[in-house]
Enzyme design. Structure first.
Site, PDB file in Angstrom:
ATOM      1  N   ARG A  12      39.795  43.702  36.070  1.00  0.00           N
ATOM      2  CA  ARG A  12      39.915  42.526  35.240  1.00  0.00           C
ATOM      3  C   ARG A  12      39.020  42.606  33.998  1.00  0.00           C
ATOM      4  O   ARG A  12      39.387  42.160  32.918  1.00  0.00           O
ATOM      5  CB  ARG A  12      39.528  41.324  36.098  1.00  0.00           C
ATOM      6  CG  ARG A  12      39.849  40.052  35.408  1.00  0.00           C
ATOM      7  CD  ARG A  12      39.397  38.892  36.202  1.00  0.00           C
ATOM      8  NE  ARG A  12      38.627  38.172  35.239  1.00  0.00           N
ATOM      9  CZ  ARG A  12      38.130  36.982  35.339  1.00  0.00           C
ATOM     10  NH1 ARG A  12      38.253  36.351  36.418  1.00  0.00           N
ATOM     11  NH2 ARG A  12      37.480  36.421  34.387  1.00  0.00           N
ATOM     12  N   LYS A  34      36.579  25.960  47.630  1.00  0.00           N
ATOM     13  CA  LYS A  34      35.685  26.900  48.316  1.00  0.00           C
ATOM     14  C   LYS A  34      35.277  26.458  49.716  1.00  0.00           C
ATOM     15  O   LYS A  34      35.444  25.302  50.085  1.00  0.00           O
ATOM     16  CB  LYS A  34      34.418  27.060  47.474  1.00  0.00           C
ATOM     17  CG  LYS A  34      34.672  27.685  46.131  1.00  0.00           C
ATOM     18  CD  LYS A  34      34.353  29.143  46.186  1.00  0.00           C
ATOM     19  CE  LYS A  34      33.995  29.643  44.803  1.00  0.00           C
ATOM     20  NZ  LYS A  34      33.285  30.882  44.831  1.00  0.00           N
ATOM     21  N   LYS A  67      41.792  32.575  49.241  1.00  0.00           N
ATOM     22  CA  LYS A  67      41.052  33.145  48.119  1.00  0.00           C
ATOM     23  C   LYS A  67      40.261  34.329  48.665  1.00  0.00           C
ATOM     24  O   LYS A  67      39.268  34.164  49.371  1.00  0.00           O
ATOM     25  CB  LYS A  67      40.113  32.110  47.496  1.00  0.00           C
ATOM     26  CG  LYS A  67      39.438  32.644  46.239  1.00  0.00           C
ATOM     27  CD  LYS A  67      38.720  31.559  45.474  1.00  0.00           C
ATOM     28  CE  LYS A  67      38.285  32.004  44.093  1.00  0.00           C
ATOM     29  NZ  LYS A  67      37.522  33.244  44.054  1.00  0.00           N
ATOM     30  N   LYS A 114      48.120  26.285  44.058  1.00  0.00           N
ATOM     31  CA  LYS A 114      48.817  26.494  42.791  1.00  0.00           C
ATOM     32  C   LYS A 114      50.034  25.567  42.755  1.00  0.00           C
ATOM     33  O   LYS A 114      50.716  25.424  43.781  1.00  0.00           O
ATOM     34  CB  LYS A 114      49.293  27.954  42.678  1.00  0.00           C
ATOM     35  CG  LYS A 114      48.139  28.950  42.660  1.00  0.00           C
ATOM     36  CD  LYS A 114      48.608  30.392  42.763  1.00  0.00           C
ATOM     37  CE  LYS A 114      47.387  31.331  42.828  1.00  0.00           C
ATOM     38  NZ  LYS A 114      47.736  32.707  43.123  1.00  0.00           N
TER      39      LYS A 114
HETATM   40  S1  IVH Z   1      45.158  33.558  41.084  1.00  0.00           S
HETATM   41  C1  IVH Z   1      45.632  32.322  36.845  1.00  0.00           C
HETATM   42  N1  IVH Z   1      45.014  33.802  43.680  1.00  0.00           N
HETATM   43  O1  IVH Z   1      39.758  34.613  42.177  1.00  0.00           O
HETATM   44  C2  IVH Z   1      45.220  32.486  38.234  1.00  0.00           C
HETATM   45  N2  IVH Z   1      43.143  34.491  42.396  1.00  0.00           N
HETATM   46  O2  IVH Z   1      38.683  32.985  39.634  1.00  0.00           O
HETATM   47  C3  IVH Z   1      44.674  33.822  38.478  1.00  0.00           C
HETATM   48  N3  IVH Z   1      41.314  35.440  43.740  1.00  0.00           N
HETATM   49  O3  IVH Z   1      39.917  36.693  39.406  1.00  0.00           O
HETATM   50  C4  IVH Z   1      44.117  34.089  39.802  1.00  0.00           C
HETATM   51  N4  IVH Z   1      42.292  35.202  45.690  1.00  0.00           N
HETATM   52  O4  IVH Z   1      39.864  37.774  41.686  1.00  0.00           O
HETATM   53  C5  IVH Z   1      44.368  33.974  42.508  1.00  0.00           C
HETATM   54  N5  IVH Z   1      45.052  33.985  46.011  1.00  0.00           N
HETATM   55  C6  IVH Z   1      44.422  34.166  44.828  1.00  0.00           C
HETATM   56  C7  IVH Z   1      43.141  34.730  44.755  1.00  0.00           C
HETATM   57  C8  IVH Z   1      42.521  34.867  43.516  1.00  0.00           C
HETATM   58  C9  IVH Z   1      41.211  35.640  45.058  1.00  0.00           C
HETATM   59  C10 IVH Z   1      40.262  35.777  42.773  1.00  0.00           C
HETATM   60  C11 IVH Z   1      40.707  36.652  41.639  1.00  0.00           C
HETATM   61  C12 IVH Z   1      40.462  35.899  40.381  1.00  0.00           C
HETATM   62  C13 IVH Z   1      39.506  34.849  40.837  1.00  0.00           C
HETATM   63  C14 IVH Z   1      39.804  33.588  40.068  1.00  0.00           C
END
Ligand code: IVH
Length: 698
Positions: free
Chosen positions: A145, A328, A124, A304
């Site tokens: 976004r 986290k 993340k 995921k």
């Molecule tokens: S997937 C439907 N993958 O985290 C899923 N998000 O709260 C959409 N983020 O706005 C997000 N690393 O800015 C995804 N490997 C990752 C991510 C990631 C960082 C951030 C992203 C998103 C927020 C989600």
């Protein structure tokens, strides 16, 4: 309208292909394939072609990364597919992954006897989410976004990111939206702030430092002046899709990440597919341990459900998918109370304000001290004793106080005057009582005590003894503190008079460790000229400059006598370094230190001649060392290569001339073989070093 000559159009196509390919290798794979100068030449050729035939200009041309106009504001972009957020698992222990797996299984109606669910686990990234819209394989729009439904059109800023392809590799679908995170690497962030501090010190009015890489990245993306945006180097990782028309989406998330990688996007290699929760727990732990070593901030990992079909079955709750969760890590920023501001005296007498904090657990350790850089920085951030402050500790960077939380400032603190270094120490060095001064154009207050200041002597000794200088193993803070405070060592050269008997008197120092230390001191006498020069701690003379100086002058006497003009003749030495070196040796006690160190027995192999007539068989050659060599340590091998005029690099590319491989050589050896780079063992390296210049030429 004149028609474009077919040859010009053809050449433009060729140049597009070549430049895209090289840019991909350079920025995404980090494996440059041609010299920068060659790239520039091709780039200029394309620019000239496009200038002569404006009809040849295309949105996906490599020339279109150039800086655009200052904008009035950003246009609004309505996301065709909303940009959602992910649910956060608050339990930072293994339980977080297990709870997610249990929930997914329940919602899918799986029984305990059913097979485990496959998950894709990835990092993340702590930056900001961006939607990149490609039409027929060409980048046409980049949007933030925003609130998830509507974002801002930041295409002109995003275009300057070299890691984002302007044109997809092998995909020309009518619509393909790729989503990912724009972020700033920690080293880019530190360098940016360092530069900002220098600008501010030089009197620039509108410059500011940024508190963390995420804010730096967000600020850069939303900057209306692309010229400002360009000063903040950003990076990108792809992790998902938005709107898609005319492209078959892979059946799994893992497959999608591979496809994104193949299209030319950077995709973090830290990712796994796990069957059930166990692999997720392991991934969470492994990445937690690796977190500090990554060059960028992550605030957790993301799990995921791997299968797209299962994702569709799980669907969404409110604005979050049921098939993904963020797990986290403990924060790298925390708030705590600023108890006091101490002043420490550095090697060259610089007075550095240090925050004394209410101990706080941040970035994996308890922090009770943090740097405040200098007086101006404290004033600019308006940080006062008694404030609640935000402390950041990420990677191996020393903890920093990034800001005061003004809403939580008590009235008695608000009534305090801003921090004043001179007043704080009563105008005197806290270590030796000498007057302090702040020279015109400098941010730092300095102690004027020089070698009479014990704090400066301590720092000078520690620096001289450090690993990259003459290296005295086992000589740490505690011992230096004691020998200087007890008056056993008053100057750097006196270090070499230390005997076992004297050391034995120190606290926690037995006979055995005393004699070990004496041996280490003895060993440090045999050094190299660059290490010696670096060890002297001349302002602005780091390791590289020390090497340049050693190479150019060949001995220390010539260097000590060199005029500023002569110093300026050294490649890569500019006025700041030249003046600093001259000023250093203009002080008689610095020359005395050099004399006394030589008299104490410090010596180094002669460097044959000066730059023009040196015997340097590896001049202009790049070598990479990997694995364990039979007799040479990595540093020793590096020193030998550099003394012979070569460059020791950390990674293998087509530019590498030789890979020196020892035992347990790993991926670098594979890479060298793949690229056809010549591989040597230690004996081979020694042969090269002994070879006359011609034999080392290709
Ligand atoms: S997937 C439907 N993958 O985290 C899923 N998000 O709260 C959409 N983020 O706005 C997000 N690393 O800015 C995804 N490997 C990752 C991510 C990631 C960082 C951030 C992203 C998103 C927020 C989600």
């Amino acid at each position: 309208m004149t028609s474009i000559p077919a040859t010009a159009a053809k050449r433009a196509d060729e140049l597009h292909a070549i430049l895209h390919e090289h840019a991909y290798k350079y920025y995404v794979l980090d494996e440059p394939s041609i010299p920068d100068a060659d790239y520039d030449k091709l780039f200029q050729e394309l620019q000239a072609l496009e200038a002569a035939h404006p009809e040849l200009q295309r949105a996906d041309s490599p020339t279109q990364r150039v800086i655009g106009q200052v904008l009035e504001g950003f246009d609004t972009v309505v996301h065709t597919v909303p940009m959602l957020s992910i649910r956060t698992e608050t339990d930072t222990t293994a339980g977080g992954a297990q709870a997610f797996d249990a929930r997914v299984r329940r919602e899918l109606g799986l029984a305990e006897s059913d097979a485990p669910v496959a998950y894709s686990a990835e990092l993340k990234f702590d930056g900001l989410a961006i939607n990149l819209r490609y039409e027929h394989g060409v980048l046409v729009q980049a949007a933030t976004r925003g609130d998830g439904e509507k974002g801002e059109d930041v295409t002109s800023n995003i275009r300057t990111l070299r890691q984002i392809p302007l044109k997809l590799r092998g995909v020309s679908a009518p619509v393909l939206e790729v989503r990912g995170e724009v972020y700033m690497r920690r080293d880019d962030f530190e360098a940016y702030n360092e530069r900002q501090r220098a600008l501010i010190a030089a009197g620039a009015k509108n410059e500011k430092t940024v508190v963390n890489p995420r804010n730096a990245a967000a600020g850069a993306v939303r900057q209306l002046d692309p010229n400002q945006s360009r000063k903040r180097p950003l990076s990108f990782f792809a992790y998902g899709l938005g709107d898609v028309q005319g492209w078959t989406v892979p059946a799994t998330h893992g497959g999608l990440l591979d496809a994104l990688d193949a299209m030319g996007f950077p995709v973090a290699k830290q990712r796994v597919i796990s069957l059930g929760a166990d692999g997720l727990v392991a991934f969470h732990q492994a990445m937690g341990a690796e977190r500090d070593k990554l060059p960028y901030d992550i605030d957790g990992v993301v799990y995921k459900v791997d299968s797209r079909e299962l994702q569709a079955r799980l669907g969404f709750v409110s604005r979050e998918p049921r098939w993904a969760v963020a797990h986290k890590y403990p924060a790298q920023e925390q708030t705590t109370l600023l108890l006091d501001i101490d002043v420490q005296v550095g090697r060259i007498g610089t007075l550095t304000p240090v925050a004394k904090l209410q101990p706080v657990f941040v970035g994996g350790t308890t922090v009770s001290n943090a740097t405040l850089h200098n007086e101006d920085e404290i004033r600019r951030k308006d940080i006062r004793i008694g404030d609640t402050v935000i402390v950041r500790r990420a990677g191996d960077v020393i903890p920093q106080v990034v800001a005061a939380v003004l809403e939580r400032r008590p009235p008695e603190v608000a009534a305090l005057a801003p921090f004043d270094m001179f007043a704080r120490v009563g105008g005197k060095c806290p270590a030796c009582g000498s007057p302090i001064e702040r020279r015109e154009g400098e941010v730092a207050w300095r102690c004027t005590g020089g070698v009479t200041c014990p704090a400066q002597v301590k720092q000078a000794i520690l620096h001289f003894a450090s690993r990259r200088a003459v290296e005295i193993e086992g000589l740490g803070d505690e011992i230096v503190e004691q020998v200087v405070d007890l008056g056993i060592v008053r100057t750097l050269p006196e270090l070499y008079k230390l005997g076992v008997a004297k050391l034995n008197e120190l606290e926690r120092m037995g006979e055995k460790s005393a004699s070990k230390l004496v041996d280490a001191i003895e060993r440090s006498k045999a050094t190299t000229l660059p290490r010696f020069l670096f060890g002297l701690g001349i302002r602005h003379v780091g390791e590289t400059t020390a090497k340049d100086l050693a190479r150019h002058f060949g001995d220390v006497d010539k260097l000590m006598d060199a005029s500023v003009e002569q110093l300026l003749e050294v490649p890569d030495v500019g006025p700041i370094v030249a003046t600093s070196v001259r000023a250093f040796f203009d002080q008689p006690h610095h020359r005395e230190i050099v004399e006394q160190l030589r008299a104490a027995g410090l010596h180094w192999p002669a460097i044959a001649g000066t730059a023009s007539d040196a015997f340097r068989p590896l001049l202009g050659k790049t070598l990479v060392i990997t694995g364990t060599l039979p007799t040479l340590s990595r540093d020793e091998a590096k020193d030998l290569i550099e003394a012979a005029g070569g460059k020791a690099s950390g990674s293998v590319s087509k530019k590498t001339d030789w890979l020196v491989a020892g035992e347990e050589a790993g991926s670098k050896l594979d890479k060298a073989r793949e690229l056809g780079v010549a591989v040597l063992d230690e004996a081979g390296l020694r042969a090269l070093l002994a070879a006359p210049p011609d034999a080392a030429a290709d």
